[in-house]
Enzyme design. Structure first.
Site, PDB file in Angstrom:
ATOM      1  N   LYS A  13      44.773  29.135  36.119  1.00  0.00           N
ATOM      2  CA  LYS A  13      43.442  28.538  35.924  1.00  0.00           C
ATOM      3  C   LYS A  13      43.072  28.500  34.442  1.00  0.00           C
ATOM      4  CE  LYS A  13      41.378  31.683  38.398  1.00  0.00           C
ATOM      5  NZ  LYS A  13      42.563  32.488  38.776  1.00  0.00           N
ATOM      6  N   ARG A  88      33.670  33.195  42.407  1.00  0.00           N
ATOM      7  CA  ARG A  88      34.733  33.929  43.097  1.00  0.00           C
ATOM      8  C   ARG A  88      34.283  34.380  44.482  1.00  0.00           C
ATOM      9  NH1 ARG A  88      37.515  35.793  38.148  1.00  0.00           N
ATOM     10  NH2 ARG A  88      39.599  36.516  38.688  1.00  0.00           N
ATOM     11  N   ARG A 127      52.493  38.014  31.940  1.00  0.00           N
ATOM     12  CA  ARG A 127      51.380  37.468  31.141  1.00  0.00           C
ATOM     13  C   ARG A 127      51.099  38.370  29.944  1.00  0.00           C
ATOM     14  NH1 ARG A 127      45.778  35.589  33.724  1.00  0.00           N
ATOM     15  NH2 ARG A 127      45.743  37.629  34.719  1.00  0.00           N
ATOM     16  N   ARG A 160      47.448  43.004  30.049  1.00  0.00           N
ATOM     17  CA  ARG A 160      46.122  43.454  30.500  1.00  0.00           C
ATOM     18  C   ARG A 160      46.269  44.610  31.484  1.00  0.00           C
ATOM     19  NH1 ARG A 160      43.151  37.968  32.330  1.00  0.00           N
ATOM     20  NH2 ARG A 160      42.556  39.349  34.037  1.00  0.00           N
ATOM     21  N   ARG A 171      44.018  42.734  43.621  1.00  0.00           N
ATOM     22  CA  ARG A 171      43.313  41.504  43.234  1.00  0.00           C
ATOM     23  C   ARG A 171      43.671  40.362  44.182  1.00  0.00           C
ATOM     24  NH1 ARG A 171      44.552  40.661  37.121  1.00  0.00           N
ATOM     25  NH2 ARG A 171      42.992  39.036  37.308  1.00  0.00           N
TER      26      ARG A 171
HETATM   27  P1  ADP Z   1      44.670  32.696  35.702  1.00  0.00           P
HETATM   28  O1  ADP Z   1      43.680  32.245  34.655  1.00  0.00           O
HETATM   29  O2  ADP Z   1      44.649  31.847  36.936  1.00  0.00           O
HETATM   30  O3  ADP Z   1      44.569  34.158  36.018  1.00  0.00           O
HETATM   31  P2  ADP Z   1      46.678  32.229  33.594  1.00  0.00           P
HETATM   32  O4  ADP Z   1      46.342  30.839  33.134  1.00  0.00           O
HETATM   33  O5  ADP Z   1      46.335  33.348  32.688  1.00  0.00           O
HETATM   34  O6  ADP Z   1      46.127  32.478  35.098  1.00  0.00           O
HETATM   35  O7  ADP Z   1      48.253  32.236  33.906  1.00  0.00           O
HETATM   36  C1  ADP Z   1      48.888  33.434  34.388  1.00  0.00           C
HETATM   37  C2  ADP Z   1      50.252  33.583  33.710  1.00  0.00           C
HETATM   38  O8  ADP Z   1      51.138  32.550  34.152  1.00  0.00           O
HETATM   39  C3  ADP Z   1      50.201  33.469  32.183  1.00  0.00           C
HETATM   40  O9  ADP Z   1      51.157  34.336  31.644  1.00  0.00           O
HETATM   41  C4  ADP Z   1      50.556  31.994  31.924  1.00  0.00           C
HETATM   42  O10 ADP Z   1      51.145  31.818  30.644  1.00  0.00           O
HETATM   43  C5  ADP Z   1      51.566  31.720  33.049  1.00  0.00           C
HETATM   44  N1  ADP Z   1      51.505  30.347  33.553  1.00  0.00           N
HETATM   45  C6  ADP Z   1      50.420  29.550  33.694  1.00  0.00           C
HETATM   46  N2  ADP Z   1      50.742  28.346  34.233  1.00  0.00           N
HETATM   47  C7  ADP Z   1      52.089  28.404  34.465  1.00  0.00           C
HETATM   48  C8  ADP Z   1      53.054  27.475  35.026  1.00  0.00           C
HETATM   49  N3  ADP Z   1      52.675  26.271  35.470  1.00  0.00           N
HETATM   50  N4  ADP Z   1      54.325  27.891  35.117  1.00  0.00           N
HETATM   51  C9  ADP Z   1      54.705  29.130  34.683  1.00  0.00           C
HETATM   52  N5  ADP Z   1      53.863  30.035  34.145  1.00  0.00           N
HETATM   53  C10 ADP Z   1      52.574  29.685  34.042  1.00  0.00           C
HETATM   54  P1  AMP Z   2      39.961  36.943  35.201  1.00  0.00           P
HETATM   55  O1  AMP Z   2      40.030  37.018  33.721  1.00  0.00           O
HETATM   56  O2  AMP Z   2      39.309  35.673  35.689  1.00  0.00           O
HETATM   57  O3  AMP Z   2      41.299  37.205  35.868  1.00  0.00           O
HETATM   58  O4  AMP Z   2      38.979  38.119  35.668  1.00  0.00           O
HETATM   59  C1  AMP Z   2      39.306  39.476  35.432  1.00  0.00           C
HETATM   60  C2  AMP Z   2      38.390  40.375  36.254  1.00  0.00           C
HETATM   61  O5  AMP Z   2      37.007  40.182  35.848  1.00  0.00           O
HETATM   62  C3  AMP Z   2      38.382  40.132  37.754  1.00  0.00           C
HETATM   63  O6  AMP Z   2      39.468  40.776  38.428  1.00  0.00           O
HETATM   64  C4  AMP Z   2      37.019  40.726  38.134  1.00  0.00           C
HETATM   65  O7  AMP Z   2      37.053  42.136  38.140  1.00  0.00           O
HETATM   66  C5  AMP Z   2      36.145  40.294  36.965  1.00  0.00           C
HETATM   67  N1  AMP Z   2      35.524  38.957  37.201  1.00  0.00           N
HETATM   68  C6  AMP Z   2      35.754  37.820  36.496  1.00  0.00           C
HETATM   69  N2  AMP Z   2      35.041  36.799  37.011  1.00  0.00           N
HETATM   70  C7  AMP Z   2      34.355  37.306  38.079  1.00  0.00           C
HETATM   71  C8  AMP Z   2      33.462  36.738  39.052  1.00  0.00           C
HETATM   72  N3  AMP Z   2      33.127  35.439  39.030  1.00  0.00           N
HETATM   73  N4  AMP Z   2      32.967  37.580  40.000  1.00  0.00           N
HETATM   74  C9  AMP Z   2      33.271  38.869  40.027  1.00  0.00           C
HETATM   75  N5  AMP Z   2      34.129  39.457  39.180  1.00  0.00           N
HETATM   76  C10 AMP Z   2      34.671  38.684  38.201  1.00  0.00           C
END
Ligand code: ADP
Ligand code: AMP
Length: 213
Positions: A13, A88, A127, A160, A171
């Protein structure tokens, strides 16, 4: 244009939201980034959010909704925004819908980045996030030019705390229980668009662009 990104933690995302924000010149708003910035600054909000985030739990709706509504009321959101990690829960989606309806406004698209659970743990353990600017990388799929260093700002990249496998499983469970129902919510709103998130980052983006126009 107002866009909501949906998908499991690690679906991509944030990666796609940043590219959408650049292309359409709208802000990328990540509630996770807002919480992490507060944790880094040591604010009371950060301290409270951290206690939930470290366990892979959701931060309570009351707290999260207030932060999000304050953020989207800022001037830079006048032409739209892309929300990443919000809503969420169904109550969060309803509050957002009602707040926008009061302004005669609405979300235009909910983009669901679809990645099966089997791929998620691997994605998350690879990541790496920049502690300073929030850019994200993947050690295999999206590597930085120099290992451990952010391409954008030169700061250190970290794994992270909540990307460790035991927390990721929590999660994912919470995602299925509380966030996945949003797919039906936005289907009923008539704005859900699902893309395959397992293909290359650039291909996912092209598919999203062809939907958004
Ligand atoms: P989210 O915001 O949904 O938690 P991220 O955008 O941070 O996810 O992506 C999670 C991990 O996967 C990161 O390390 C990112 O670089 C990698 N990633 C994102 N999109 C792709 C893809 N299409 N193919 C492979 N790896 C990806
Ligand atoms: P993210 O960076 O989107 O993966 O979010 C990391 C963490 O932040 C999540 O696992 C939750 O603990 C908290 N968080 C982020 N966005 C929300 C939301 N909309 N509602 C509740 N918790 C959130």
């Amino acid at each position: 244009m107002k866009i909501v990104m949906l998908g499991a933690p690690g679906a991509g995302k944030g990666t796609q939201a940043k590219m959408i924000a650049d292309k359409y010149s709208i802000p990328h708003i990540s509630t996770g980034d807002i919480f992490r910035a507060n944790i880094k600054e040591g604010t009371a909000l950060g301290l409270e959010a951290k206690s939930y985030m470290d366990q892979g739990k959701l931060v309570p709706d009351e707290l999260t909704v207030k932060i999000l509504l304050d953020r989207v009321a800022k001037d830079d959101c006048a032409n739209g925004y892309v929300l990443d990690g919000f809503p969420r829960t169904i109550p969060q989606a309803e509050v957002l819908k009602d707040a926008l309806a009061k302004l005669n406004d609405k979300i235009d698209y909910a983009v669901n980045v679809d990645v099966p659970d089997e791929n998620i743990v691997k994605r998350m353990s690879g990541r790496r996030a920049c502690v300073t600017c929030g850019a994200t990388y993947h050690i295999e799929h999206v590597p930085p030019k120099t290992e451990g260093v952010c391409d954008r700002c030169g700061a250190a990249l970290i794994l992270r705390d909540d990307d460790k496998p035991e927390t990721v499983l929590n999660r994912l469970k919470i995602y299925h229980d509380q966030t996945q129902p949003l797919i039906d919510f936005y289907t009923n709103e008539g704005i859900l668009k699902t893309v395959d998130g397992t293909v290359d980052v650039k291909v996912v983006f092209e598919n999203i662009i062809s939907i958004l126009g």
